[in-house]
Structure formats: structure tokens, C-alpha cells
Enzyme design. Structure first.
Site, PDB file in Angstrom:
ATOM      1  N   ASP A 216      34.334  45.974  44.607  1.00  0.00           N
ATOM      2  CA  ASP A 216      35.786  46.103  44.465  1.00  0.00           C
ATOM      3  C   ASP A 216      36.140  47.258  43.530  1.00  0.00           C
ATOM      4  OD1 ASP A 216      38.488  45.577  44.786  1.00  0.00           O
ATOM      5  OD2 ASP A 216      38.535  43.964  43.295  1.00  0.00           O
TER       6      ASP A 216
ATOM      7  N   HIS B 178      38.183  37.222  36.195  1.00  0.00           N
ATOM      8  CA  HIS B 178      36.971  36.831  36.897  1.00  0.00           C
ATOM      9  C   HIS B 178      35.798  37.706  36.481  1.00  0.00           C
ATOM     10  CE1 HIS B 178      39.322  39.708  39.394  1.00  0.00           C
ATOM     11  NE2 HIS B 178      38.154  40.329  39.460  1.00  0.00           N
TER      12      HIS B 178
ATOM     13  N   GLN C 144      33.477  37.473  43.307  1.00  0.00           N
ATOM     14  CA  GLN C 144      34.287  37.553  42.088  1.00  0.00           C
ATOM     15  C   GLN C 144      34.720  36.128  41.728  1.00  0.00           C
ATOM     16  OE1 GLN C 144      36.882  40.571  43.938  1.00  0.00           O
ATOM     17  NE2 GLN C 144      36.650  41.794  42.080  1.00  0.00           N
TER      18      GLN C 144
ATOM     19  N   ARG D 237      43.697  47.619  29.688  1.00  0.00           N
ATOM     20  CA  ARG D 237      44.461  47.255  30.879  1.00  0.00           C
ATOM     21  C   ARG D 237      43.912  45.915  31.354  1.00  0.00           C
ATOM     22  NH1 ARG D 237      43.412  47.181  36.272  1.00  0.00           N
ATOM     23  NH2 ARG D 237      45.084  47.636  37.759  1.00  0.00           N
TER      24      ARG D 237
ATOM     25  N   ASP E  39      43.356  43.174  33.638  1.00  0.00           N
ATOM     26  CA  ASP E  39      43.426  43.105  35.092  1.00  0.00           C
ATOM     27  C   ASP E  39      43.711  41.690  35.579  1.00  0.00           C
ATOM     28  OD1 ASP E  39      42.852  44.466  37.749  1.00  0.00           O
ATOM     29  OD2 ASP E  39      41.427  42.808  37.819  1.00  0.00           O
TER      30      ASP E  39
ATOM     31  N   GLU F 184      48.340  44.348  33.876  1.00  0.00           N
ATOM     32  CA  GLU F 184      48.286  44.698  35.289  1.00  0.00           C
ATOM     33  C   GLU F 184      48.892  43.517  36.032  1.00  0.00           C
ATOM     34  OE1 GLU F 184      47.107  44.790  39.332  1.00  0.00           O
ATOM     35  OE2 GLU F 184      45.986  43.478  37.983  1.00  0.00           O
TER      36      GLU F 184
ATOM     37  N   HIS G  56      45.459  53.891  41.892  1.00  0.00           N
ATOM     38  CA  HIS G  56      44.261  53.693  42.711  1.00  0.00           C
ATOM     39  C   HIS G  56      44.484  52.688  43.826  1.00  0.00           C
ATOM     40  CE1 HIS G  56      44.214  50.049  40.385  1.00  0.00           C
ATOM     41  NE2 HIS G  56      43.257  49.570  41.156  1.00  0.00           N
ATOM     42  N   ASP G  57      45.569  51.897  43.731  1.00  0.00           N
ATOM     43  CA  ASP G  57      45.768  50.778  44.639  1.00  0.00           C
ATOM     44  C   ASP G  57      46.661  51.164  45.805  1.00  0.00           C
ATOM     45  OD1 ASP G  57      45.109  48.196  45.332  1.00  0.00           O
ATOM     46  OD2 ASP G  57      45.835  47.321  43.457  1.00  0.00           O
TER      47      ASP G  57
ATOM     48  N   ARG H 183      41.600  51.925  50.995  1.00  0.00           N
ATOM     49  CA  ARG H 183      42.178  52.441  49.750  1.00  0.00           C
ATOM     50  C   ARG H 183      41.365  53.613  49.198  1.00  0.00           C
ATOM     51  NH1 ARG H 183      42.673  46.952  46.411  1.00  0.00           N
ATOM     52  NH2 ARG H 183      40.606  46.753  47.347  1.00  0.00           N
TER      53      ARG H 183
END
Length: 657
Positions: A152, A195, A262, A292, A294, A336, A405-406, A531
Site C-alpha cells: 500500500d 494498523h 494491514q 502525519r 494516518d 489525515e 499521492h491519493d 494511483r
């Protein structure tokens, strides 16, 4: 205050009065008199918030909140003890200037280490490029050691205490942080708090039967409870990873919100909380300035809910943040949280003005509305949705951005769409068609991500250059279309850079208009995730053309650098003010106003139109500008005359008195 609240506050004060002497004595013994007393003073500031959050989450589940708070203070002291002299000095500087991260000079840049410069040492060699652009905040995408193979994009962490060996090691991270600090720049990294990878030592111990680490995760013997939870939950990746649970042979059904490898951590277990505090303390001592955090909306699970944005998730973030405020106050947290506008400001502490949470959160709504307005040539929805958003609490701010990035998810509420006479479903479908190039006349070259054939829902992947028409114009060698695409590109950035009270962040390669990378499909680790089309390697040969005024790279780079430099000279952009959307009377022209109690007001205008437009001068006067003068504009065709402000196609202007 409620009776219970009053009783709890009185208990905490009495308990802390008794416990404080021992805590400070230990801190003095470990840190010395001055730093030990400072440690105690920092604890004094946050103890009420910290204890209340611990009590709400863990006291309600039978744990002793007093004992758990003392455990967290012990972890904070261990972090403080290991903090270097240079980082302690940085802590003191930032305590004196608590809004250091929201100064007008602050501009961010986000990049994958390997795609930007190969390794962490390679990033050090490229810092001149960032400094020349005006960057002060470097966010490096996941760099902690991930699982082997599919991971990921690094968000499946196998070891919080090690760097991905392909990028370097912890010594390299510390060296990079030191170089950044010498240049008065900050380092931000991703910390995946929801996770771990299935290969993480905690998960491996759980798989091996260790009861302590089995309790680090949510594991069920059969489908009874998973089915009960899933009855009210959404699937995050319905195509790549349907469902939210994975059966692990010999273990049971493991909660896996995102992918089967995950594993979601179980924050009902205070050992998980304590372990994450220790992880954050160690990374802060390596020189990390900004975490950051997540996937924070997913931290807490409760039957009968969607298991997102629950009050306990906010409490956990408050605990993590307050422990850092004691041990490493030079660090801050960035949430995030890609959630609805009504939920977003809460991650900054907006649910309670007395409670601190993260200092920064992503202004996802602004990003979505920019792309919506660009395709529709209409800013009414943008104005409506941003007008009703709550202001961030004092001392916090947004991260404003055009791309990241997403993928782009179309956070367009049916309520906001209806308020301007639109159908929300139809508009979201239009945006997917437009940015995937399916709509007649579209200049975009994005691709649909996670399209759901049943609901027709989808998101969009693609670089900024591809989505605003630069890629198409270059392919067609159409100079007129290229000029319009570059104007669209710079218009988007003029809004996020001129928003104020925020950190505008540029995505890697956007400063030179990097194109889509369609070769991602050749990599088996990336082929099923489009992506990666907007995660191209940095093209340093193209970057060498950034000073060539006739090249696309030069035109984009010069425009962005001009905006960044102009922002530095506008003190109204710093923390302490407010930014709000304003109606201009013209459906295609968006206006935003920035005010500050100590500085002249600012008004930005952006024309989302293929044609020249104008708005009445009273739009500026009503915003508090008595004699508006352009501070910076898209080109010389911006002018004020005959009682109107005139903007060219895709034009913009920053105005002040």
C-alpha cells in the site's frame, strides 16, 4: 460543567497535587533541575485534558486512569531523557513561538523519497532545489520499513523502529533532519497509527499465540461479530479488498479495514496506546517535527456505527498529542482525515475550544471544490460549501493542496448541491466523466479509481498536469490549449497558496508539471492500483529546464515561485486571522477574504471561466478593502477600471489595500 465533570476535575486536581511531587522529583533526577522543572510545568498545562481523555476511553472500561496517566508520563520522561541538546533548544524556541508552523513563509512539499531522490542521503543532496523554490516543510511519504512486496505504498509498516532499507537507515533520517533544521525547514513523516503490517513483530507474536500481543489486534473466532459490525460499515476498497475482516488460519477473523495484510490495532487495549506513544517519542527524537497521523478516523470500533470519526478516536489522538506536548513540544501532528466538512474541523479540536487535538488537518473540501469548479466553470457550489465550514480553532490551521499521492474522492454533499440547484449524484458522475476524459470537450487525462458498477461511484487518479489539460496540450502540440492549461494550473495554486492561516503544500513534480506515468502498469506491485499513475519518478532533466522561460517547466516553476515569494510578504497570511469564502455575484468567480487583527485585509479572486469575466468593485470594498491594489495577478490583463475588477480567462488576482 456537569456534576460528574466537576467531580472529575476536582479528583484530578487533588490526585495531581499528590502525584506531582514524585513525578517532578523523578524528572529532576533524570533531566536535571531546569529541564526537570520544565517537564513538570508542561505536565501541569495538559494534565486536565490528558486525564479526562484517558478516563473517558479507558476508565469507562475498568482501567485505573490515574495509573495509566502515570504510565504515560513515565513514557514521556523516557522520551525527554533521550532528546538531544539541539532538539531541546528547538523545543524551547517553538514554545516561545507556538505558531511557528503557520507563519507566512511556511510552504510544504510532499514526495516519495525513492521517487524524488533515491535515498534519504539523496534527499539531502536535493535540498537546494527545495530551498530555491521556497519550501520550509518537507513531507516524505512512508519511509518506515514496510512489509515485502505489496505494501500500500508503504502504509503497511513492518517495523516502526527502522527505515525501509532501500531508502537508508535511522542515521540517515537523523542526518536529514539535522540538515533541514540548519536551513530552518521542518521534517514531516507518515505514522500509520490505525494498523500494522501482518509481518510486524506484534502481529507475528499474536499469530504465534502470545496472549499479550493477540490483544493488540481485533480478532474474532467466527463471523458472528464481524457480520454485526459490517452491517453498518462501508467498504473502503470494495474492488481491491472487499469487506473489513480477513480469516487468518490458526488465529481467526482479523479486523483489516484496508487490506488483508494491514491489521487494525485495538486501542481498547491501553498497551497499544502506550506502545504508540513510545513509537512517536522515538521518532521525535530522531528529528521528526511533524507526524502525519494516518487513518485516524478509523481508530475506534463500535457496533451499530460506521466505525469512523467516533468520539473515542478523537480522545486517542488527544492523548497521543498531549504526551508529545510534555516530552517533545517542538513537534506537531497533522490529521489525515479525509472526511465530510462537518467532521473535519473536529480533528483540530473544534468539538471543544478548550481541548487540543492536531495542529493541522487537510483541507480536503477546498481541494475537491477547486477541481469541481474547474470542470463546471462554476464556483457557486464551492462558495456554498466553503461558506458554511467552521473556522479552525486558534493555534491550528489547514494543509491546503491541489494534489497529493491519493486519488480524488468527490466529497460533494447532496445538501450543498441542492442549495445551488444541482443534483449531487449527477454532478459527481459528471466530474468522474470529465476528469477521466469521457466528457465531450474534456481536456483532462485522469483515470477512474475503484469504480463501483452498482453505485457508479468512482474516484480519480492523475497528476495535476494531466487533470488540468497540460498533458493533452503537450501531446497535441497545441500552444493555445497549453497556455490555457498552464493558467488553470496556476489558478488552482493561487487559491491554496493565498488561502492564509495554513500550510500550502505542493506535490512532488508539480513545480515542473510532471505528466502521468502510464508505465506504472508494468510493475506487478503497482499494476492493480492506478494511483501510481500520479506517482512518477522525479524528472531531474525536466527540472533543469525550470529556469527556461519558454519551457512548460519554466512557466510553471516561475509562476509558483512568484506566488510563494509574494505570500512571504503578506503578514495577513500568518496565524491569528480568518479566511472565508464570499459571493461575488458572478457564478464563475470565486472570492476568498483573509483578515487579521493586526494587518490589512486581503481578497483573492479566481475566475473559473474560459472567457474574460468581471465583478463589481464593491465586492472588494465590502470585504474591507477601501482602495484595492493588486499584490499579484495572473497577468497584465487583470485590471480595475469603470467600477469593476476585470479578469481574463482562468485569471486570478490577490488584492490588498
Amino acid at each position: 460543567m456537569s456534576v460528574r465533570g466537576s467531580q472529575r476535575r476536582n479528583h484530578v486536581r487533588a490526585w495531581w497535587r499528590d502525584a506531582r511531587a514524585g513525578v517532578v522529583a523523578e524528572a529532576v533526577d533524570v533531566l536535571g533541575v531546569a529541564d526537570g522543572q520544565t517537564f513538570g510545568a508542561r505536565a501541569d498545562v495538559v494534565i486536565d485534558e490528558l486525564h479526562e481523555a484517558v478516563d473517558d476511553v479507558y476508565g469507562a472500561r475498568g482501567h485505573d486512569p490515574d495509573a495509566l496517566v502515570l504510565r504515560l508520563l513515565s513514557l514521556a520522561l523516557a522520551t525527554a531523557e533521550q532528546r538531544s541538546a539541539s532538539l531541546r533548544i528547538l523545543d524551547h524556541r517553538r514554545e516561545i513561538d507556538p505558531h511557528w508552523f503557520l507563519r507566512a513563509r511556511q510552504v510544504g512539499y510532499v514526495a516519495y523519497t525513492d521517487r524524488f531522490a533515491g535515498t534519504l542521503r539523496g534527499v539531502i543532496d536535493r535540498l537546494d532545489h527545495l530551498e530555491e523554490l521556497g519550501i520550509t516543510h518537507l513531507h516524505l511519504m512512508p519511509l518506515l520499513r514496510p512489509r515485502e512486496g505489496e505494501n500500500d505504498g508503504g502504509y503497511a509498516v513492518a517495523d516502526y523502529g527502522a527505515i525501509d532499507p532501500r531508502l537508508g537507515d535511522m542515521a540517515d533520517l537523523e542526518a536529514l533532519a539535522g540538515e533541514l533544521h540548519d536551513r530552518d525547514m521542518a521534517l514531516c513523516i507518515d505514522l500509520v497509527v490505525n494498523h500494522t503490517a501482518a509481518e510486524h513483530p506484534w502481529a507475528q507474536a499474536a499469530r504465534a499465540g502470545d496472549p499479550t500481543h493477540r490483544r493488540y489486534y481485533r480478532i474474532f473466532p467466527d463471523r458472528t461479530e464481524p457480520d454485526q459490525y459490517e452491517a453498518t460499515m462501508r467498504e473502503v476498497f470494495p474492488e481491491m479488498a472487499p469487506g473489513s475482516f480477513t480469516h487468518v488460519e490458526g488465529l481467526g477473523w482479523v479486523w483489516t479495514t484496508f487490506r488483508e495484510w494491514q491489521w487494525d490495532l485495538d486501542y481498547e487495549n491501553p498497551d497499544v496506546l502506550a506502545s504508540m506513544c513510545a513509537v512517536m517519542g522515538d521518532l521525535a527524537n530522531r528529528g521528526v517535527d511533524v507526524f502525519r497521523l494516518d487513518a485516524v478516523p478509523f481508530l475506534w470500533k463500535q457496533k451499530g456505527t460506521d466505525c469512523e470519526n467516533l468520539p473515542q478516536a478523537h480522545r486517542i489522538v488527544q492523548i497521543l498529542r498531549n504526551v508529545l506536548r510534555i516530552s517533545a513540544p517542538g513537534t506537531i501532528c497533522k490529521a489525515e482525515a479525509i472526511v465530510s466538512p462537518d467532521e473535519l474541523v473536529q480533528y483540530l479540536g473544534g468539538h471543544d475550544p478548550e481541548v487540543r487535538e492536531c495542529e493541522l488537518a487537510y483541507h480536503n473540501q477546498l481541494m475537491v471544490m477547486l477541481w469541481s469548479s474547474l470542470a463546471a466553470r462554476d464556483a457557486q457550489l464551492m462558495t456554498r460549501s466553503l461558506e458554511r465550514m467552521r473556522q479552525p480553532p486558534d493555534g491550528t490551521g489547514w494543509v491546503t493542496y491541489v494534489r497529493c499521492h491519493d486519488d480524488i474522492g468527490w466529497a460533494v454533499s447532496d445538501e450543498d448541491a441542492a442549495a445551488v440547484g444541482w443534483n449531487g449524484f449527477e454532478h459527481r458522475a459528471f466530474l468522474n466523466r470529465y476528469y477521466s476524459g469521457e466528457h465531450p470537450g474534456s481536456w483532462a487525462q485522469g483515470v477512474k479509481f475503484q469504480e463501483n458498477p452498482l453505485t457508479l461511484d468512482a474516484r480519480i487518479s492523475g497528476t495535476t498536469a494531466a487533470l488540468c489539460g497540460i498533458d493533452q496540450a503537450r501531446e497535441r502540440q497545441d500552444p493555445v490549449a497549453l497556455g490555457a492549461a498552464i493558467r488553470r494550473f496556476l489558478l488552482l495554486h493561487a487559491v491554496i497558496i493565498g488561502w492564509g492561516g495554513s500550510i500550502p503544500v505542493l506535490y512532488m513534480g508539480d513545480e515542473i508539471a510532471l505528466a502521468n506515468d502510464r508505465s506504472f502498469a508494468d510493475d506487478p506491485d503497482h499494476a492493480d492500483d492506478n494511483r501510481w499513475i500520479h506517482r512518477p519518478p522525479m524528472d531531474w532533466e525536466a527540472a533543469a529546464r525550470r529556469h527556461d522561460a519558454g519551457s512548460v517547466e519554466g512557466r510553471v516553476y516561475a509562476g509558483l515561485r512568484e506566488q510563494i515569494q509574494a505570500r512571504r510578504d503578506l503578514p495577513v497570511m500568518r496565524a491569528g486571522g480568518t479566511t472565508s469564502a464570499r459571493w461575488t455575484g458572478h457564478p464563475s468567480v470565486f472570492a476568498w477574504r483573509r483578515t487579521h487583527p493586526r494587518h490589512l485585509p486581503f481578497l483573492g479572486l479566481a475566475a473559473f471561466s474560459d472567457e474574460p469575466t468581471s465583478v463589481p468593485l464593491p465586492v472588494a470594498v465590502d470585504a474591507g478593502l477601501h482602495d484595492p491594489v493588486p499584490v499579484l495577478a495572473s497577468d497584465g490583463n487583470v485590471r480595475i477600471d469603470d467600477g469593476r475588477i476585470h479578469l481574463p480567462a482562468w485569471g486570478w488576482v490577490w488584492l490588498s489595500d
